[in-house]
Design an enzyme around this catalytic site. Structure first.
Site, PDB file in Angstrom:
ATOM      1  N   CYS A 113      -4.705  -3.295   3.944  1.00  0.00           N
ATOM      2  CA  CYS A 113      -4.400  -2.896   5.413  1.00  0.00           C
ATOM      3  C   CYS A 113      -5.402  -3.062   6.482  1.00  0.00           C
ATOM      4  CB  CYS A 113      -3.764  -1.545   5.319  1.00  0.00           C
ATOM      5  SG  CYS A 113      -2.560  -0.998   6.506  1.00  0.00           S
ATOM      6  N   LYS A 145     -10.358   0.470  -1.390  1.00  0.00           N
ATOM      7  CA  LYS A 145     -10.213   0.137   0.267  1.00  0.00           C
ATOM      8  C   LYS A 145     -11.363   0.815   0.847  1.00  0.00           C
ATOM      9  CE  LYS A 145      -7.146   1.055   4.149  1.00  0.00           C
ATOM     10  NZ  LYS A 145      -5.940   1.751   4.478  1.00  0.00           N
ATOM     11  N   GLU A 154       0.718  -1.142  -0.131  1.00  0.00           N
ATOM     12  CA  GLU A 154      -0.005  -0.063  -0.054  1.00  0.00           C
ATOM     13  C   GLU A 154       0.861   1.159  -0.077  1.00  0.00           C
ATOM     14  OE1 GLU A 154      -3.796   1.637   2.582  1.00  0.00           O
ATOM     15  OE2 GLU A 154      -2.094   0.548   3.597  1.00  0.00           O
TER      16      GLU A 154
END
Length: 505
Positions: A216, A183, A80
């Site tokens: 994440c 995300k 990321e």
């Protein structure tokens, strides 16, 4: 990104354990990238200047793609924020944005059709990289999508009429854009928007079947992560910019725990940044772990990991009629499929920060062996242990239980049984996180959980992962973890239960 402030941490380690022989395997690679940052990310750059910055990181990606291909990799995962960096405002990231078409709606190969869309130089470079080295390439980029501000006033469209998304893209080995994931669970990322709906995105490969995408902070929540698992996806891609949070959420600690608890393969690529305490990447299956965790003081540099892993896609295994060398077992690990979700044994009874979890009911291990119980409300944890002190230093260990809601930018409900080495000799030090320990332990750790998702971890001195000798989940939700013959002193042994169904209560 996962911005949690913690103490520093230690050591590179590669460890391989074994499991059942599979009839097919593939070679995966992840790259922990020492990202070249924009020194002043709050100041907007022109598109030309932003591209000049991103090309420096892409040059490194190109070198690592060549190395991965030389080692036989078929898929390569980058972290990321690895191309553009972090700490941008909504306006200052504008020069880094590219509009990424939806591969579910159209077929596009940026390498062979570069003129179809303007300002897609990064997508073109990644596409050509995949094509040049015959690799599936997963990378994280910044996406700009226009949204219906005027046509749909009730939409979540921002006032400037566009969405900016933290985005994973996947290119096939011929350069075709095959997946795009926005995300969902942002962590203090003011430059990006949360998508209107969670996206459950998968892509298929000719060598290992289906993979799912997450990023994440997503790993801690039901959507998209558990939604993918419940859909039957057993191979997950995890670009991350993770700041380590001992004693319970160090990067490799939780990556390994998630792979074991969810019974999946996890390809985890982290950033390397000493100032932000970002490090720790790996390739994990339910029976193997190949990982890297830099030691404090190590040169700040990237690291490529390559490993041969078994295919876990149940619909793909054996489909090709080929066989591959699987991972061969050297340890007996019993990890049955988790039971169905049950009613919680206790509702979240308090809220907490991560540092205060271990201020909840705890007991100290004052003997060299014993048996202890600790309860938080009606949630109870049991420990049987035998301690083997080494050297002359005095070490304090605490055993605690927590049932409640953790709050750090978001709320997530937990049931946790944790045995930790305290940083000092008083209770306040037990949540600080410590990187080295001398005392080895044989132990059995047990709790009765109200969730099917319990993530087990054993972390030894200098942040070395140990594979539990025995993991078992009973029909009533009782999880038992047993371990002995440690290679190093014990830092943490933890059963980290996630009560996803209680997150919003």
């Amino acid at each position: 990104m996962f911005w949690i402030f913690v103490v520093s941490f230690f050591l590179m380690s590669v460890i391989v354990h074994t499991g059942p022989v599979m009839n097919s395997s593939y070679v995966a690679a992840v790259y922990e990238h020492n990202v070249i940052l924009n020194p002043d990310p709050r100041v907007p750059l022109s598109r030309t200047a932003a591209l000049q910055h991103m090309q420096k990181n892409l040059d490194i990606y190109e070198e690592q793609a060549a190395r991965a291909a030389q080692q036989g990799a078929q898929i390569l995962v980058f972290p990321e924020d690895g191309i553009h960096g972090f700490n941008y405002s909504r306006s200052s990231i504008s020069g880094y944005l590219e509009t990424i078409p939806d591969p579910q709606q159209e077929s596009w190969n940026p390498c062979t059709e570069p003129g179809r869309y303007n300002n897609t130089e990064v997508l073109q470079r990644l596409s050509c990289m995949a094509r040049r080295y015959s690799l599936y390439v997963v990378a994280n980029v910044a996406d700009l999508q226009p949204c219906p501000l005027k046509t749909d006033p009730s939409s979540s469209c921002p006032p400037d009429g566009r969405w900016q998304f933290n985005t994973n893209v996947v290119f096939s080995s011929d350069g075709l854009l095959v997946a795009r994931y926005h995300k969902h669970n942002l962590y203090f990322e003011e430059s990006f928007d949360t998508p209107p709906q969670p996206e459950i995105i998968t892509f298929d490969t000719p060598f290992a079947g289906t993979f799912g995408l997450m990023t994440c902070f997503d790993i801690l929540f039901h959507d998209p992560t558990i939604a993918l698992v419940e859909k039957g996806v057993r191979q997950l891609i995890f670009p991350t910019a993770w700041m380590n949070a001992l004693p319970l959420l160090d990067s490799v600690q939780f990556q390994r725990a998630f792979s074991l608890g969810a019974n999946v393969t996890l390809l985890a690529a982290n950033l390397r940044n000493n100032r932000m305490n970002m490090r720790g990447s790996g390739i994990y299956t339910p029976f193997s772990a190949t990982y890297y965790h830099a030691q404090k003081g190590d040169p700040e540099e990237g690291r490529l990991l390559v490993a041969k892993v078994p295919v876990l896609d149940p619909l793909w295994v054996g489909r090709s009629g080929t066989t591959g060398e699987g991972v061969v077992s050297s340890q007996s690990t019993s990890s049955a499929s988790p039971p169905s979700e049950t009613a919680p044994s206790v509702p979240p009874s308090s809220t907490t920060s991560i540092s205060s979890i271990l201020y909840e009911p705890i007991v100290f291990l004052n003997q060299t062996e014993g048996e202890v119980n600790v309860c938080h409300g009606s949630f109870c944890c049991h420990l049987q242990y035998r301690r083997f002190p080494q050297g002359g230093s005095e070490e304090l260990y605490a055993f605690g239980a927590f049932a409640g809601t953790h709050t750090d930018h978001r709320r997530w409900a937990l049931q946790v049984c944790a045995l930790v080495r305290c940083a000092g000799l008083d209770i306040s030090s037990c949540a600080e996180g410590v990187e080295e320990a001398e005392s080895k332990m044989d132990f059995t750790l047990e709790g009765k959980f109200g969730t099917r998702y319990v993530y087990p971890s054993v972390l030894a001195s200098k942040l070395v992962l140990e594979q539990p000798e025995h993991l078992e989940t009973a029909a009533d939700g009782t999880v038992t973890m047993r371990h002995s013959n440690m290679t190093g002193g014990l830092l943490t042994a933890c059963l980290y239960g996630r009560m996803y169904h209680l997150d919003n209560e």
